[in-house]
Design a protein around this motif. Structure first.
Motif, PDB file in Angstrom:
ATOM      1  N   VAL A  95      92.477  47.405  37.447  1.00  0.00           N
ATOM      2  CA  VAL A  95      91.378  47.964  37.056  1.00  0.00           C
ATOM      3  C   VAL A  95      91.900  49.318  36.334  1.00  0.00           C
ATOM      4  CG1 VAL A  95      89.542  46.897  38.318  1.00  0.00           C
ATOM      5  CG2 VAL A  95      90.474  49.312  39.156  1.00  0.00           C
ATOM      6  N   ASN A  96      91.044  50.037  35.415  1.00  0.00           N
ATOM      7  CA  ASN A  96      91.397  51.206  34.884  1.00  0.00           C
ATOM      8  C   ASN A  96      90.630  52.308  35.579  1.00  0.00           C
ATOM      9  OD1 ASN A  96      88.920  51.235  33.883  1.00  0.00           O
ATOM     10  ND2 ASN A  96      89.755  50.791  31.767  1.00  0.00           N
ATOM     11  N   GLY A 100      86.221  48.035  45.442  1.00  0.00           N
ATOM     12  CA  GLY A 100      86.691  47.747  46.833  1.00  0.00           C
ATOM     13  C   GLY A 100      87.988  47.177  47.006  1.00  0.00           C
ATOM     14  N   ASP A 101      88.070  46.324  48.057  1.00  0.00           N
ATOM     15  CA  ASP A 101      89.458  45.818  48.463  1.00  0.00           C
ATOM     16  C   ASP A 101      90.022  45.026  47.440  1.00  0.00           C
ATOM     17  OD1 ASP A 101      89.344  47.146  50.645  1.00  0.00           O
ATOM     18  OD2 ASP A 101      88.938  45.361  52.369  1.00  0.00           O
ATOM     19  N   CYS A 102      89.387  44.098  46.413  1.00  0.00           N
ATOM     20  CA  CYS A 102      90.019  43.340  45.773  1.00  0.00           C
ATOM     21  C   CYS A 102      90.386  43.797  44.445  1.00  0.00           C
ATOM     22  CB  CYS A 102      88.848  42.047  45.264  1.00  0.00           C
ATOM     23  SG  CYS A 102      87.518  42.679  44.195  1.00  0.00           S
ATOM     24  N   ALA A 103      90.323  45.284  44.173  1.00  0.00           N
ATOM     25  CA  ALA A 103      90.743  45.882  42.897  1.00  0.00           C
ATOM     26  C   ALA A 103      92.096  46.810  43.307  1.00  0.00           C
ATOM     27  CB  ALA A 103      89.729  46.774  42.564  1.00  0.00           C
ATOM     28  N   LEU A 115      83.216  42.367  40.547  1.00  0.00           N
ATOM     29  CA  LEU A 115      83.895  41.754  41.550  1.00  0.00           C
ATOM     30  C   LEU A 115      83.806  42.759  42.619  1.00  0.00           C
ATOM     31  CD1 LEU A 115      86.437  39.754  39.621  1.00  0.00           C
ATOM     32  CD2 LEU A 115      84.379  38.964  40.303  1.00  0.00           C
ATOM     33  N   ASN A 116      83.259  42.484  43.801  1.00  0.00           N
ATOM     34  CA  ASN A 116      83.392  43.252  44.962  1.00  0.00           C
ATOM     35  C   ASN A 116      83.554  42.354  46.114  1.00  0.00           C
ATOM     36  OD1 ASN A 116      81.252  45.582  46.957  1.00  0.00           O
ATOM     37  ND2 ASN A 116      83.293  45.446  46.902  1.00  0.00           N
ATOM     38  N   LEU A 146      92.675  37.129  34.570  1.00  0.00           N
ATOM     39  CA  LEU A 146      92.468  38.421  34.635  1.00  0.00           C
ATOM     40  C   LEU A 146      93.824  39.093  35.119  1.00  0.00           C
ATOM     41  CD1 LEU A 146      89.458  38.781  37.055  1.00  0.00           C
ATOM     42  CD2 LEU A 146      89.557  39.586  34.574  1.00  0.00           C
ATOM     43  N   ALA A 147      94.172  40.342  34.436  1.00  0.00           N
ATOM     44  CA  ALA A 147      95.474  40.782  34.851  1.00  0.00           C
ATOM     45  C   ALA A 147      95.518  41.303  36.390  1.00  0.00           C
ATOM     46  CB  ALA A 147      95.733  42.040  34.011  1.00  0.00           C
ATOM     47  N   LEU A 148      96.416  40.767  37.095  1.00  0.00           N
ATOM     48  CA  LEU A 148      96.279  40.905  38.497  1.00  0.00           C
ATOM     49  C   LEU A 148      97.660  41.612  38.892  1.00  0.00           C
ATOM     50  CD1 LEU A 148      95.452  37.267  39.744  1.00  0.00           C
ATOM     51  CD2 LEU A 148      93.838  39.419  39.179  1.00  0.00           C
TER      52      LEU A 148
END
Length: 362
Positions: free
Chosen positions: A259-260, A275-278, A104-105, A249-251
């Motif tokens: 993310v790790n 990117g911005d979504c992480a 996901l980006n 997904l864990a948000l």
């Protein structure tokens, strides 16, 4: 049949990762790139476009060309739902894509805290660029920019430069820049230089204030002040795409994918996000195009590692990154750590770097 690898979003990280992976995919793998539109804007050139330095076509990456050049299948339809149990992605046109690895980006969006037809969030960038016809209208004389980070400062300076350019027959705009602190995440030497530049050009910096409403062509602040505002531009921090909230997904608290250090979802190891979504659980990372670009090699290498049965490696997040903020008048200020320089040569350097980046996808 090879593994199904799906890239969702045509952001900087994905186009660079696809370039890196083009000659290294294992046999039988044909990656899929899902995007809402076949063009994606390069954020580094947005201020130059606003200022009139670049044409619109110079600021966009052609994802059809990227897919063809780097061996991917392009699907032009936005993602709307993710079923992580079934490893199934649903698109707006009804297509359903199974995946073995998903990345996901997605970028981010800015949602103004109050409504009105004269609200102009700078993200998504392509939407902002499509709605800039008001810049050349004489009746628009007062603009308020909410958010005094790098994006807000660059846009304010670019608007000022556009209206003061030699080819413009329009009167200069009165620009107000509103936020708690000017360039809070940058060295004092950089913010000081840009503060002087804005004041010299007549841009009013309004600090220790928060915008709460717009009424009768005025922006209302929480301390009772009212600023004239025919248009209000929001350059505030981005929010996550809304459809992620319906996934398992864990948000983070703000809806970003957690993310790790390997850029993998902490809850679903088949999913990467960048990117911005992480949101990085190992430590706060700023959301910027520079970091998105820096994540691409690790994303590519870790996707390949999973396909080859190897353990992924942590992304070596940089302790210091180069920041270059254009002033819209043919000059720029750069910072690397505490080292700060400025001048016209810095703008030429930035212009060279941006055009060099775009040539990679021609």
């Amino acid at each position: 049949m090879g593994a199904k690898v799906v890239f969702v979003g045509g952001g900087h990280t994905h186009v660079l990762a696809l370039q890196r992976l083009a000659k290294t995919w294992p046999a039988g793998i044909k990656p899929v790139l899902v995007t809402a539109h076949w063009q994606t804007p390069y954020s580094g050139m947005l201020p130059g476009y606003v200022a009139g330095v670049y044409r619109r076509d110079e600021c966009f990456i052609n994802l059809r060309r990227v897919a063809e050049k780097f061996g991917a299948t392009l699907i032009e339809s936005p993602a709307v739902h993710l079923d992580t149990d079934a490893c199934l992605l649903t698109l707006a046109d009804g297509q359903k894509l199974l995946y073995d690895i998903l990345s996901l980006n997605l970028g981010g969006n800015i949602s103004p805290p109050f409504g009105g037809e004269d609200m102009c969030p700078v993200k998504p960038i392509d939407g902002f660029m499509r709605r800039l016809e008001w810049l050349d209208k004489e009746e628009i004389q007062n603009v308020a920019v909410v958010g005094a980070g790098a994006g807000g400062v660059e846009v304010a300076l670019a608007i000022d430069a556009r209206r003061k350019s030699g080819g413009s027959h329009l009167p200069p705009m009165r620009i107000q820049l509103v936020d708690d602190v000017l360039l809070a995440d940058y060295p004092a030497a950089l913010s000081g230089r840009l503060r002087v530049a804005m004041l010299r050009r007549g841009i009013n910096i309004v600090e220790d204030a928060r915008a709460i409403a717009r009424r009768n062509a005025a922006l209302l602040l929480d301390d009772g002040r009212q600023l004239p505002a025919d248009k209000v531009i929001f350059a505030t921090p981005v929010g996550a795409p809304a459809w992620l909230a319906d996934s398992a997904l864990a948000l983070s608290e703000k809806g970003f994918v957690c993310v790790n250090p390997c850029l993998r979802s902490v809850s679903h190891p088949k999913v990467f996000a960048c990117g911005d979504c992480a949101e990085h659980v190992a430590g706060k990372q700023a959301k910027s195009g520079v970091l998105a670009v820096r994540q691409a090699p690790s994303l590519a290498d870790n996707i390949l590692a999973l396909l080859q049965g190897r353990a992924p490696r942590p992304w070596p997040a940089p302790l210091t990154t180069l920041s270059i903020i254009g002033a819209g008048d043919g000059s720029a200020v750069a910072a690397y750590g505490r080292f700060v320089v400025g001048g016209k040569w810095v703008w030429h350097w930035k212009n060279y770097l941006d055009k060099k980046f775009m040539r990679r996808f021609c």
